[in-house]
Design a protein around this motif. Structure first.
Motif: not given
Length: 141
Positions: A72-81, A123-131
């Protein structure tokens, strides 16, 4: 699949240092992630397993298959590091980490050209895959 009672494991009271798990953390390079940790935990597990009593063992098993993933979509922010200093203002495609607001979730690896403009925004981020060999899932926004 549940293992036979002779193969059950006891829970460990080991504390994992976050600094040591993130020491070689790079959004671009994902090869051989966590191999040193796996070796350390397997050695530690063998030591702890010998000390634990049989009464503390818990039913243990392995995952045979996944029927349905509930991405599902998760609320995230871009890690500036995770932005490289040379690409901090560039619009070239970069691989960056999106840190979910919920601390229960791991960082999510994103490939984007808009990373500098997304710093400081949610931003809303959705997970596509997890190797299996990757420490972090890959996703999109």
């Amino acid at each position: 699949e549940v293992f036979s009672e002779s193969e059950w494991k006891a829970s460990a009271d080991e504390v994992i240092d976050q600094d040591s798990t993130l020491k070689n953390d790079d959004a671009e390079n994902s090869g051989d992630e966590g191999n040193d940790e796996k070796d350390h935990f397997s050695r530690r597990e063998n030591q702890v397993g010998d000390v634990k009593r049989t009464s503390e063992k818990q039913p243990t098993g392995r995952i045979v298959g996944i029927i349905k993933r509930n991405w599902r979509a998760y609320v995230c922010h871009i890690d500036s590091t995770s932005l490289t200093s040379s690409n901090a203002t560039s619009l070239s495609q970069q691989t960056v980490f999106a840190t979910p607001v919920s601390r229960l979730l791991p960082r999510i690896r994103l490939r984007t050209r808009q990373a500098p403009t997304l710093i400081g925004q949610k931003i809303l981020v959705t997970i596509d895959r997890w190797d299996v060999t990757s420490r972090y899932p890959e996703g999109h926004f």
